[in-house]
Scaffold this motif. Structure first.
Motif, PDB file in Angstrom:
ATOM      1  N   THR A 284       4.921  12.269  46.838  1.00 14.41           N
ATOM      2  CA  THR A 284       5.830  12.075  47.973  1.00 14.41           C
ATOM      3  C   THR A 284       5.808  13.253  48.929  1.00 14.41           C
ATOM      4  OG1 THR A 284       7.659  12.991  46.665  1.00 14.41           O
ATOM      5  CG2 THR A 284       7.377  10.605  46.658  1.00 14.41           C
ATOM      6  N   LYS A 285       5.206  14.394  48.501  1.00 15.08           N
ATOM      7  CA  LYS A 285       5.131  15.551  49.399  1.00 15.08           C
ATOM      8  C   LYS A 285       4.149  15.303  50.520  1.00 15.08           C
ATOM      9  CE  LYS A 285       6.311  18.908  45.817  1.00 15.08           C
ATOM     10  NZ  LYS A 285       5.846  20.073  45.033  1.00 15.08           N
ATOM     11  N   GLY A 286       3.288  14.297  50.356  1.00 15.73           N
ATOM     12  CA  GLY A 286       2.310  13.993  51.394  1.00 15.73           C
ATOM     13  C   GLY A 286       2.715  12.798  52.224  1.00 15.73           C
ATOM     14  N   ARG A 287       3.998  12.734  52.620  1.00 13.15           N
ATOM     15  CA  ARG A 287       4.504  11.571  53.347  1.00 13.15           C
ATOM     16  C   ARG A 287       3.660  11.231  54.566  1.00 13.15           C
ATOM     17  NH1 ARG A 287       9.212  14.459  52.224  1.00 13.15           N
ATOM     18  NH2 ARG A 287       9.298  15.307  54.331  1.00 13.15           N
TER      19      ARG A 287
ATOM     20  N   LYS B 275      -0.844   6.928  56.605  1.00 11.06           N
ATOM     21  CA  LYS B 275      -1.549   6.194  57.653  1.00 11.06           C
ATOM     22  C   LYS B 275      -2.981   6.664  57.801  1.00 11.06           C
ATOM     23  CE  LYS B 275       0.028   9.224  61.430  1.00 11.06           C
ATOM     24  NZ  LYS B 275       0.663  10.216  60.578  1.00 11.06           N
ATOM     25  N   ASN B 276      -3.260   7.937  57.454  1.00 13.36           N
ATOM     26  CA  ASN B 276      -4.611   8.462  57.590  1.00 13.36           C
ATOM     27  C   ASN B 276      -5.483   8.104  56.396  1.00 13.36           C
ATOM     28  OD1 ASN B 276      -4.174  10.064  60.077  1.00 13.36           O
ATOM     29  ND2 ASN B 276      -2.693  11.114  58.797  1.00 13.36           N
ATOM     30  N   SER B 277      -4.944   8.258  55.183  1.00 15.06           N
ATOM     31  CA  SER B 277      -5.741   7.982  53.995  1.00 15.06           C
ATOM     32  C   SER B 277      -6.072   6.500  53.880  1.00 15.06           C
ATOM     33  CB  SER B 277      -5.008   8.459  52.746  1.00 15.06           C
ATOM     34  OG  SER B 277      -3.757   7.809  52.615  1.00 15.06           O
ATOM     35  N   ARG B 278      -5.215   5.644  54.451  1.00 16.02           N
ATOM     36  CA  ARG B 278      -5.457   4.212  54.383  1.00 16.02           C
ATOM     37  C   ARG B 278      -6.722   3.832  55.126  1.00 16.02           C
ATOM     38  NH1 ARG B 278      -0.956   2.143  57.020  1.00 16.02           N
ATOM     39  NH2 ARG B 278       0.291   2.546  55.163  1.00 16.02           N
ATOM     40  N   ASN B 279      -7.097   4.634  56.127  1.00 16.59           N
ATOM     41  CA  ASN B 279      -8.269   4.309  56.951  1.00 16.59           C
ATOM     42  C   ASN B 279      -9.525   5.040  56.524  1.00 16.59           C
ATOM     43  OD1 ASN B 279      -6.702   2.692  58.614  1.00 16.59           O
ATOM     44  ND2 ASN B 279      -6.023   4.447  59.830  1.00 16.59           N
ATOM     45  N   ARG B 280      -9.455   5.775  55.455  1.00 15.02           N
ATOM     46  CA  ARG B 280     -10.641   6.546  55.094  1.00 15.02           C
ATOM     47  C   ARG B 280     -11.753   5.619  54.625  1.00 15.02           C
ATOM     48  NH1 ARG B 280      -7.771   7.781  50.120  1.00 15.02           N
ATOM     49  NH2 ARG B 280      -8.985   6.994  48.373  1.00 15.02           N
ATOM     50  N   PRO B 281     -13.009   6.006  54.866  1.00 12.06           N
ATOM     51  CA  PRO B 281     -14.122   5.143  54.462  1.00 12.06           C
ATOM     52  C   PRO B 281     -14.309   5.131  52.947  1.00 12.06           C
ATOM     53  CG  PRO B 281     -14.924   7.193  55.448  1.00 12.06           C
ATOM     54  CD  PRO B 281     -13.443   7.158  55.637  1.00 12.06           C
TER      55      PRO B 281
ATOM     56  N   ASN C  54       0.603  24.057  47.600  1.00  6.75           N
ATOM     57  CA  ASN C  54       0.891  22.889  46.776  1.00  6.75           C
ATOM     58  C   ASN C  54      -0.325  22.482  45.971  1.00  6.75           C
ATOM     59  OD1 ASN C  54       2.639  22.656  49.457  1.00  6.75           O
ATOM     60  ND2 ASN C  54       3.796  21.701  47.800  1.00  6.75           N
ATOM     61  N   ILE C  55      -1.496  22.675  46.572  1.00  6.18           N
ATOM     62  CA  ILE C  55      -2.753  22.383  45.887  1.00  6.18           C
ATOM     63  C   ILE C  55      -3.755  23.483  46.237  1.00  6.18           C
ATOM     64  CG2 ILE C  55      -4.679  20.766  45.622  1.00  6.18           C
ATOM     65  CD1 ILE C  55      -2.826  18.519  46.471  1.00  6.18           C
ATOM     66  N   SER C  56      -4.414  24.022  45.218  1.00  5.85           N
ATOM     67  CA  SER C  56      -5.457  25.037  45.436  1.00  5.85           C
ATOM     68  C   SER C  56      -6.772  24.516  44.881  1.00  5.85           C
ATOM     69  CB  SER C  56      -5.090  26.354  44.756  1.00  5.85           C
ATOM     70  OG  SER C  56      -4.009  26.978  45.408  1.00  5.85           O
ATOM     71  N   ILE C  57      -7.782  24.468  45.738  1.00  7.48           N
ATOM     72  CA  ILE C  57      -9.093  23.944  45.359  1.00  7.48           C
ATOM     73  C   ILE C  57     -10.139  25.032  45.554  1.00  7.48           C
ATOM     74  CG2 ILE C  57     -10.852  22.192  45.862  1.00  7.48           C
ATOM     75  CD1 ILE C  57      -8.519  20.496  47.065  1.00  7.48           C
TER      76      ILE C  57
ATOM     77  N   TRP D  21      -7.297  11.664  43.260  1.00  5.86           N
ATOM     78  CA  TRP D  21      -6.649  12.812  42.598  1.00  5.86           C
ATOM     79  C   TRP D  21      -5.756  13.574  43.567  1.00  5.86           C
ATOM     80  CZ3 TRP D  21      -7.146  17.979  43.898  1.00  5.86           C
ATOM     81  CH2 TRP D  21      -6.534  18.892  43.024  1.00  5.86           C
ATOM     82  N   ILE D  22      -6.256  13.842  44.767  1.00  9.14           N
ATOM     83  CA  ILE D  22      -5.494  14.670  45.697  1.00  9.14           C
ATOM     84  C   ILE D  22      -4.262  13.926  46.216  1.00  9.14           C
ATOM     85  CG2 ILE D  22      -6.699  14.065  47.850  1.00  9.14           C
ATOM     86  CD1 ILE D  22      -6.638  17.061  48.548  1.00  9.14           C
ATOM     87  N   GLU D  23      -4.352  12.601  46.401  1.00  9.89           N
ATOM     88  CA  GLU D  23      -3.192  11.832  46.828  1.00  9.89           C
ATOM     89  C   GLU D  23      -2.147  11.769  45.716  1.00  9.89           C
ATOM     90  OE1 GLU D  23      -4.282   8.057  48.400  1.00  9.89           O
ATOM     91  OE2 GLU D  23      -5.526   8.907  49.998  1.00  9.89           O
ATOM     92  N   ASP D  24      -2.607  11.605  44.482  1.00  6.85           N
ATOM     93  CA  ASP D  24      -1.677  11.600  43.356  1.00  6.85           C
ATOM     94  C   ASP D  24      -1.009  12.965  43.203  1.00  6.85           C
ATOM     95  OD1 ASP D  24      -2.316   8.998  42.840  1.00  6.85           O
ATOM     96  OD2 ASP D  24      -3.682   9.439  41.178  1.00  6.85           O
TER      97      ASP D  24
END
Length: 312
Positions: free
Chosen positions: A299-302, A306-312, A127-130, A292-295
């Motif tokens: 919706t594929k990253g349902r 909960k994890n990204s909300r807590n990132r520093p 889905n994403i290649s970095i 960028w990665i969340e955008d």
């Protein structure tokens, strides 16, 4: 010729592509040898609470594929897998597709699956290649194997990627940024920071990684440290008793302290770990990357909310 054959094989294998229920984020590289990709994998997996699938150096000998334990030997699962598992991440080693299927069956959150390497393998849909590059190494002489360090042409590789991460940006990375700009691929910068584990005075650094000179330069940049001699081993080196005998003998002769990378240290027996210090490394990716990665996942990253909300 190597590049042409590689591209033909890549195109043929596209017709066998397999799709995961959970989104797959592939973090790969174009250079043969280590460029600091594993810390990026660790950071992304930690932020999203995501499992990691990787081939592993040598594979999981006992089963062929599966979830590893931090107590497993690096000889069986590989040094990168050992290092990631030691940080509490779920790491699956061996056949990537079998592992992805196993995750899809057991994990219903559909959080992202992080694929360590595998950029050149088109069988599994990403889905994403970095692509990850070391800014101080760049692309070497710019040639494809065997004439140079690249696994495929820089143009073809960046064209197939979604984004580029450059660690420790420097002049050698200018060509990478130029290609990415032409191909309209975002470039994100990351900064590596090494942490002094209490070292001072005379030291003898040693490493069995792809580019040991990078580690030696990092050690030499630390204050109050003087390198007496540095020792290089092959990448993924399996340390033997004779290696430690020689290293300790060298350290005694110079009245110096031995220091190594975390990737090397996790492979040592417990009695050796107590006698040799390793230098931990942290990595900081610019904040724009996370948005960028969340955008990109959308919706594929349902399962990431909960994890990204807590990132520093």
């Amino acid at each position: 010729m190597y590049n042409l054959v590689g591209q033909i094989i890549y195109i043929i294998r596209l017709f066998r592509k397999k799709t995961s229920k959970s989104p797959v984020i592939c973090i790969g590289g174009l250079l043969a040898g280590g460029v600091g990709k594993t810390p990026i994998v660790r950071e992304v997996a930690s932020r999203f609470g995501a499992p990691v699938v990787m081939r592993g150096y040598g594979g999981l000998k006992s089963k062929g594929w599966g979830l590893v334990d931090s107590a497993d030997s690096s000889k069986d699962i590989g040094d990168e897998a050992k290092m990631l598992a030691a940080k509490g991440l779920k790491v699956y080693v061996g056949d990537r597709w079998n592992n992805i299927q196993a995750i899809n069956r057991t994990d219903r959150s559909y959080s992202p699956i992080i694929m360590d390497d595998g950029f050149q393998n088109p069988v599994i849909k990403k889905n994403i290649s970095i692509l990850v590059f070391d800014g101080k190494i760049g692309v070497g002489n710019g040639f494809v194997l065997p004439a140079g360090p690249l696994r495929e042409s820089l143009w073809f590789g960046i064209a197939r990627s979604d984004a580029v991460i450059i660690i420790d940006d420097a002049a050698p990375s200018d060509v990478i940024k130029s290609y990415a700009r032409i191909l309209k691929k975002p470039v994100f910068l990351a900064k590596k920071e090494i942490l002094n584990p209490g070292l001072f005075g005379k030291v003898i650094p040693f490493a069995g990684i792809g580019y040991p000179a990078k580690f030696f330069d990092s050690v030499s940049s630390m204050p109050k440290i003087r390198i007496i001699e540095s020792v290089s081993f092959p990448d993924h080196h399996v340390y033997q008793k004779s290696d430690f005998v020689k290293l300790f003998k060298l350290a005694r002769r110079h009245d110096a302290e031995l220091v190594c990378t975390e990737k090397d240290w996790v492979k040592f027996p417990e009695n050796i770990k107590k006698k040799i210090k390793h230098i931990p490394m942290t990595i900081d990716i610019q904040p724009e990357f996370w948005k960028w990665i969340e955008d990109k996942l959308g919706t594929k990253g349902r399962g990431i909310e909960k994890n990204s909300r807590n990132r520093p």
